[in-house]
Write an enzyme that holds these catalytic residues in place. Structure first.
Site, PDB file in Angstrom:
ATOM      1  N   ARG A   1       0.842  -1.188   0.000  1.00  0.00           N
ATOM      2  CA  ARG A   1       0.000   0.000   0.000  1.00  0.00           C
ATOM      3  C   ARG A   1       0.881   1.243   0.000  1.00  0.00           C
ATOM      4  O   ARG A   1       1.975   1.244   0.541  1.00  0.00           O
ATOM      5  CB  ARG A   1      -0.891   0.030   1.253  1.00  0.00           C
TER       6      ARG A   1
ATOM      7  N   TYR B   1      -1.020  -3.346  -7.319  1.00  0.00           N
ATOM      8  CA  TYR B   1      -0.830  -4.105  -6.079  1.00  0.00           C
ATOM      9  C   TYR B   1      -2.141  -4.153  -5.277  1.00  0.00           C
ATOM     10  O   TYR B   1      -2.806  -3.118  -5.090  1.00  0.00           O
ATOM     11  CB  TYR B   1       0.288  -3.484  -5.210  1.00  0.00           C
ATOM     12  N   GLY B   2      -2.450  -5.306  -4.748  1.00  0.00           N
ATOM     13  CA  GLY B   2      -3.687  -5.596  -4.008  1.00  0.00           C
ATOM     14  C   GLY B   2      -4.305  -4.450  -3.236  1.00  0.00           C
ATOM     15  O   GLY B   2      -5.393  -3.975  -3.573  1.00  0.00           O
TER      16      GLY B   2
ATOM     17  N   LYS C   1      -9.682  -2.322   1.530  1.00  0.00           N
ATOM     18  CA  LYS C   1      -9.392  -1.199   2.402  1.00  0.00           C
ATOM     19  C   LYS C   1     -10.161   0.046   1.965  1.00  0.00           C
ATOM     20  O   LYS C   1     -10.631   0.823   2.793  1.00  0.00           O
ATOM     21  CB  LYS C   1      -7.877  -0.930   2.454  1.00  0.00           C
TER      22      LYS C   1
ATOM     23  N   HIS D   1     -10.608  -2.501  11.343  1.00  0.00           N
ATOM     24  CA  HIS D   1      -9.516  -3.352  10.849  1.00  0.00           C
ATOM     25  C   HIS D   1      -9.326  -4.507  11.843  1.00  0.00           C
ATOM     26  O   HIS D   1      -8.350  -4.537  12.579  1.00  0.00           O
ATOM     27  CB  HIS D   1      -8.244  -2.499  10.751  1.00  0.00           C
TER      28      HIS D   1
ATOM     29  N   SER E   1      -1.352  -3.545  10.225  1.00  0.00           N
ATOM     30  CA  SER E   1      -0.995  -4.398   9.102  1.00  0.00           C
ATOM     31  C   SER E   1       0.239  -5.240   9.421  1.00  0.00           C
ATOM     32  O   SER E   1       1.224  -4.734   9.965  1.00  0.00           O
ATOM     33  CB  SER E   1      -0.722  -3.542   7.875  1.00  0.00           C
TER      34      SER E   1
ATOM     35  N   CYS F   1       0.652  -7.486  11.675  1.00  0.00           N
ATOM     36  CA  CYS F   1       0.923  -7.629  13.107  1.00  0.00           C
ATOM     37  C   CYS F   1       0.145  -8.774  13.737  1.00  0.00           C
ATOM     38  O   CYS F   1       0.001  -8.838  14.956  1.00  0.00           O
ATOM     39  CB  CYS F   1       0.633  -6.318  13.832  1.00  0.00           C
TER      40      CYS F   1
ATOM     41  N   ASN G   1      -3.018 -14.701  11.678  1.00  0.00           N
ATOM     42  CA  ASN G   1      -2.522 -15.780  12.530  1.00  0.00           C
ATOM     43  C   ASN G   1      -3.399 -16.002  13.752  1.00  0.00           C
ATOM     44  O   ASN G   1      -3.659 -17.140  14.130  1.00  0.00           O
ATOM     45  CB  ASN G   1      -1.075 -15.495  12.940  1.00  0.00           C
TER      46      ASN G   1
ATOM     47  N   ASP H   1      -9.366  -9.773   8.674  1.00  0.00           N
ATOM     48  CA  ASP H   1      -8.845  -8.423   8.399  1.00  0.00           C
ATOM     49  C   ASP H   1      -9.863  -7.306   8.662  1.00  0.00           C
ATOM     50  O   ASP H   1      -9.474  -6.251   9.131  1.00  0.00           O
ATOM     51  CB  ASP H   1      -8.377  -8.349   6.940  1.00  0.00           C
TER      52      ASP H   1
ATOM     53  N   ARG I   1       2.121 -11.994  -0.782  1.00  0.00           N
ATOM     54  CA  ARG I   1       0.827 -12.393  -0.207  1.00  0.00           C
ATOM     55  C   ARG I   1       0.153 -13.509  -0.983  1.00  0.00           C
ATOM     56  O   ARG I   1       0.498 -13.783  -2.136  1.00  0.00           O
ATOM     57  CB  ARG I   1      -0.104 -11.177  -0.157  1.00  0.00           C
TER      58      ARG I   1
ATOM     59  N   ARG J   1       2.738  -4.163  17.662  1.00  0.00           N
ATOM     60  CA  ARG J   1       4.046  -4.828  17.610  1.00  0.00           C
ATOM     61  C   ARG J   1       4.989  -3.929  18.366  1.00  0.00           C
ATOM     62  O   ARG J   1       5.425  -2.898  17.857  1.00  0.00           O
ATOM     63  CB  ARG J   1       4.436  -4.955  16.132  1.00  0.00           C
TER      64      ARG J   1
HETATM   65  P1  GTP Z   1      -2.495  -7.631   7.310  1.00  0.00           P
HETATM   66  O1  GTP Z   1      -2.998  -8.662   6.361  1.00  0.00           O
HETATM   67  O2  GTP Z   1      -1.384  -6.810   6.739  1.00  0.00           O
HETATM   68  O3  GTP Z   1      -3.565  -6.749   7.862  1.00  0.00           O
HETATM   69  O4  GTP Z   1      -1.756  -8.382   8.495  1.00  0.00           O
HETATM   70  P2  GTP Z   1      -2.161  -9.344   9.712  1.00  0.00           P
HETATM   71  O5  GTP Z   1      -2.443  -8.520  10.902  1.00  0.00           O
HETATM   72  O6  GTP Z   1      -3.196 -10.330   9.282  1.00  0.00           O
HETATM   73  O7  GTP Z   1      -0.779 -10.087  10.014  1.00  0.00           O
HETATM   74  P3  GTP Z   1      -0.367 -11.626   9.950  1.00  0.00           P
HETATM   75  O8  GTP Z   1      -1.221 -12.496  10.811  1.00  0.00           O
HETATM   76  O9  GTP Z   1      -0.259 -12.010   8.530  1.00  0.00           O
HETATM   77  O10 GTP Z   1       1.082 -11.598  10.614  1.00  0.00           O
HETATM   78  C1  GTP Z   1       2.151 -10.892  10.072  1.00  0.00           C
HETATM   79  C2  GTP Z   1       3.465 -11.422  10.547  1.00  0.00           C
HETATM   80  O11 GTP Z   1       3.509 -11.494  11.975  1.00  0.00           O
HETATM   81  C3  GTP Z   1       3.747 -12.836  10.029  1.00  0.00           C
HETATM   82  O12 GTP Z   1       5.075 -12.879   9.548  1.00  0.00           O
HETATM   83  C4  GTP Z   1       3.566 -13.711  11.239  1.00  0.00           C
HETATM   84  O13 GTP Z   1       4.384 -14.850  11.193  1.00  0.00           O
HETATM   85  C5  GTP Z   1       3.921 -12.779  12.415  1.00  0.00           C
HETATM   86  N1  GTP Z   1       3.159 -13.148  13.630  1.00  0.00           N
HETATM   87  C6  GTP Z   1       1.815 -13.332  13.717  1.00  0.00           C
HETATM   88  N2  GTP Z   1       1.440 -13.678  14.978  1.00  0.00           N
HETATM   89  C7  GTP Z   1       2.568 -13.713  15.716  1.00  0.00           C
HETATM   90  C8  GTP Z   1       2.833 -13.995  17.100  1.00  0.00           C
HETATM   91  O14 GTP Z   1       1.952 -14.297  17.907  1.00  0.00           O
HETATM   92  N3  GTP Z   1       4.134 -13.910  17.500  1.00  0.00           N
HETATM   93  C9  GTP Z   1       5.131 -13.568  16.636  1.00  0.00           C
HETATM   94  N4  GTP Z   1       6.370 -13.503  17.114  1.00  0.00           N
HETATM   95  N5  GTP Z   1       4.918 -13.297  15.330  1.00  0.00           N
HETATM   96  C10 GTP Z   1       3.661 -13.366  14.862  1.00  0.00           C
HETATM   97  C1  SPV Z   2      -2.950  -4.416   5.221  1.00  0.00           C
HETATM   98  O1  SPV Z   2      -1.975  -3.788   4.779  1.00  0.00           O
HETATM   99  O2  SPV Z   2      -3.456  -4.158   6.326  1.00  0.00           O
HETATM  100  C2  SPV Z   2      -3.523  -5.540   4.449  1.00  0.00           C
HETATM  101  C3  SPV Z   2      -3.055  -5.753   3.088  1.00  0.00           C
HETATM  102  O3  SPV Z   2      -4.404  -6.226   4.935  1.00  0.00           O
HETATM  103  S1  SPV Z   2      -3.680  -4.569   1.974  1.00  0.00           S
HETATM  104  O4  SPV Z   2      -4.882  -5.133   1.327  1.00  0.00           O
HETATM  105  O5  SPV Z   2      -2.635  -4.336   0.998  1.00  0.00           O
HETATM  106  O6  SPV Z   2      -4.055  -3.374   2.668  1.00  0.00           O
HETATM  107 MN    MN Z   3      -5.071  -5.447   6.893  1.00  0.00          MN
END
Ligand code: GTP
Ligand code: SPV
Ligand code: MN
Length: 589
Positions: free
Chosen positions: A71, A199-200, A208, A228, A250, A252, A256, A279, A373, A404
């Site tokens: 983004r 890009y997405g 978003k 979010h 994002s 963070c 997961n 998300d 992604r 984070r």
């Molecule tokens: P967006 O799609 O950008 O909104 O991100 P998101 O909040 O869904 O993040 P996502 O779950 O993809 O995690 C992003 C990164 O953080 C990845 O590389 C994960 O491996 C790492 N991560 C997620 N949860 C944890 C956790 O509990 N501990 C640690 N150390 N890393 C984590």
């Molecule tokens: C984020 O950046 O929080 C995402 C990916 O979930 S994007 O769709 O590029 O915003």
């Molecule tokens: Mn997001």
């Protein structure tokens, strides 16, 4: 071909075609035959690559320009007639000025190309949550991704023909010229224009742009919230299911946490987790005075690096079919994909995300871009909850804010009440990640993880949160977490991932009034022994460090929050009072 009889739609599409001058207009009805034919076009031009159809059926590989991998917040603008309506945290441009500027860029931008018109819905069509959009684009990647991420099909066209209002979304990749890239929102016109990106996050305009920026603006006016946030469901055998929302910036941890696998110790006790969203949440107050959430999306646009069979098996399994992989590395022997920490076998005969030959085991550069992604259908997820498909809201027991933060923020604490929770959300900060262009690892304020996504003045957004709280008789309890606190060696102290369930179970016990808590300057913390860490190798000393509230750190935090607050002309008194209160509690430490 299904006919659109809605005259507003036809007039608008005609007008946009006169501007962008495509050689052909194709209406997307979401049928498999149509999407298959369009996919074949993308394979013929090499815009996309078909992956190994035995190992990854229906999966495609897609690569963006190296300057177009995330983004772009600097080029994302909110165009309201009055600057103060966009607020101090958004880039503002006068709407007429932006239409003029972008109109010139869109003029003829689709010459010699096909224009695709994609009617889509965010939310299940027919539910009170559903919002309809139409995205016009010259990118097949956008067509195929929107077919995964949103609801596209005949029922959307029927709703439009019955007169449904819709968000007008115009996208052209144009020349993918980053000097002339803009992602512009016109909330007062229910319109989004995006140009010069492929890009997405910049071009899948339902996500978003509509579901958060336009959505938050509509939510303020119509009395609901666009956030979010992930949505997850926790069940224990024999008990009522509980639902939790979580806002993390994002990259963070939302995907997961939403798909977490309980540690065996909890599985044995009958706990089960399923996923509703990873998300975005749309939240409305129900007749019973509780807050109800839906996931308006239909797929996951998830971060690839770090995802593996140990950290997130459910995400791995979700991406095994019908998925588009963007900017990951390729295994050329197998025609499959690879990314950092997917497994311990990077391909020797590989290609990195830039398309350069890449010998994984010996390479000095990364194979996948850190913000590479996957775009995968939610229905693929082995633990998708049944409530996802119905699109009916689920009652939320707890809202989790998290960032984070290597320092300062404890593992988990609870807000004293709703307004204090709004304060905690407004004061959130987090280290920047590769999800947006710019420096990574810089702590910045990101209230409610919405800094890049709030479509109006954030002071009013905070007020909206407070007003929503007043309207609920039984609001969710609010918590703050930090999975990312590090020790002296910069190592994460908390194991994270599946073990995050431990913190969630503490929260749910608090929601049920089953346990007490300890008062700290930040809020309510677990009493010793209440957070179940059975089976974890965490010493008392590490536990103490995970929960420590350090005076010097928090004096700096308070100053940082004050500085952030100073950007606003005025803020709800509930927030400024809460900050004053925090300040005096820290001084007393
Ligand atoms: P967006 O799609 O950008 O909104 O991100 P998101 O909040 O869904 O993040 P996502 O779950 O993809 O995690 C992003 C990164 O953080 C990845 O590389 C994960 O491996 C790492 N991560 C997620 N949860 C944890 C956790 O509990 N501990 C640690 N150390 N890393 C984590
Ligand atoms: C984020 O950046 O929080 C995402 C990916 O979930 S994007 O769709 O590029 O915003
Ligand atoms: Mn997001």
């Amino acid at each position: 071909m299904t006919m659109i009889t809605n005259q507003f739609v036809n007039d608008w599409v005609k007008e946009m075609a006169e501007l962008t001058k495509p050689e052909e207009i194709i209406w997307i009805d979401g049928s498999e035959e149509q999407l298959e034919a369009i996919k074949q076009d993308a394979l013929a031009t090499k815009e996309m690559i078909e992956l190994n159809q035995e190992k990854l059926p229906g999966c495609l590989y897609y690569r963006t320009k190296p300057t177009d991998v995330a983004r772009d917040e600097k080029r994302t603008v909110i165009c309201t007639r009055r600057k103060e309506d966009a607020g101090p945290t958004n880039n503002w441009v006068d709407p007429q000025e932006m239409y003029d500027k972008m109109g010139k860029l869109f003029d003829g931008s689709m010459k010699g190309r096909k224009m695709y018109v994609i009617p889509f819905s965010m939310g299940v069509v027919g539910t009170e949550f559903s919002k309809i959009g139409i995205e016009i684009t010259d990118s097949i990647y956008v067509v195929l991704s929107m077919a995964i991420m949103t609801r596209v099909g005949k029922d959307v066209i029927d709703a439009l023909n019955a007169g449904a209002d819709f968000t007008k979304c115009l996208h052209s990749k144009a020349d993918i010229n980053e000097q002339e890239k803009y992602i512009a929102h016109f909330p007062e016109d229910n319109t989004i224009w995006s140009i010069n990106s492929a890009y997405g996050g910049n071009v899948l305009l339902g996500k978003k742009c509509l579901a958060l920026r336009i959505g938050s603006y509509l939510g303020k006016q119509e009395g609901w919230m666009a956030e979010h946030m992930l949505i997850l469901k926790v069940e224990k055998e024999g008990e009522e299911p509980k639902y939790v929302c979580g806002a993390f910036p994002s990259a963070c941890g939302k995907t997961n946490l939403a798909m977490l696998t309980p540690p065996d110790y909890f599985k044995e006790q009958g706990y089960k987790v399923s996923t509703i969203g990873d998300d975005i949440s749309w939240l409305r107050i129900g007749e019973d005075g509780r807050l109800y959430a839906v996931n308006p999306e239909n797929g996951f646009f998830g971060v690839a690096p770090g995802t593996n069979m140990k950290s997130n098996p459910n995400a791995m399994l979700t991406t095994m079919k019908g998925t588009i992989f963007t900017n990951v590395a390729r295994n050329l022997d197998e025609n499959t994909v690879w990314w950092e920490s997917m497994d311990k076998n990077p391909p020797a005969n590989g290609e990195d995300w830039l398309g350069n030959p890449w010998n994984g085991p010996e390479a000095e550069v990364k194979g996948a871009h850190p913000n590479s992604r996957f775009t995968a259908p939610a229905a693929n997820c082995p633990i998708i909850a049944n409530e996802f498909a119905t699109g009916e809201g689920v009652p939320i027991s707890a809202i989790i804010f998290g960032g984070r933060r290597a320092k300062a923020e404890p593992l988990v604490y609870q807000a004293k009440d709703w307004n204090h929770g709004v304060f905690i959300g407004s004061a959130m900060a987090s280290e920047t990640t590769a999800a947006a262009n710019g420096q990574v690892g810089v702590v910045r304020h990101d209230p409610m993880a919405m800094l890049p996504f709030c479509g109006y003045n954030m002071a009013e957004y905070f007020q909206h949160w407070i007003d929503m709280g007043k309207r609920m008789t039984n609001p969710p309890k609010i918590f703050h977490v930090n999975w990312f606190r590090t020790d002296e060696n910069d190592k994460f102290m908390w194991p994270g991932f599946g073990d995050n369930l431990r913190a969630i179970l503490w929260m749910l016990d608090r929601c049920d009034g089953k346990i007490g808590a300890e008062s700290t300057p930040l809020g309510l913390a677990p009493k010793k022994g209440d957070l179940d860490v059975t089976g974890l190798d965490l010493s008392d000393e590490v536990m103490e460090k995970l929960f420590a509230v350090n005076k010097a750190d928090w004096e700096a935090e308070v100053e940082g929050i004050q500085e952030f607050y100073d950007k606003f002309d005025s803020l709800p008194v509930e927030l400024t009072d809460a900050l004053a209160n925090l300040k005096s509690e820290i001084e007393a430490l």
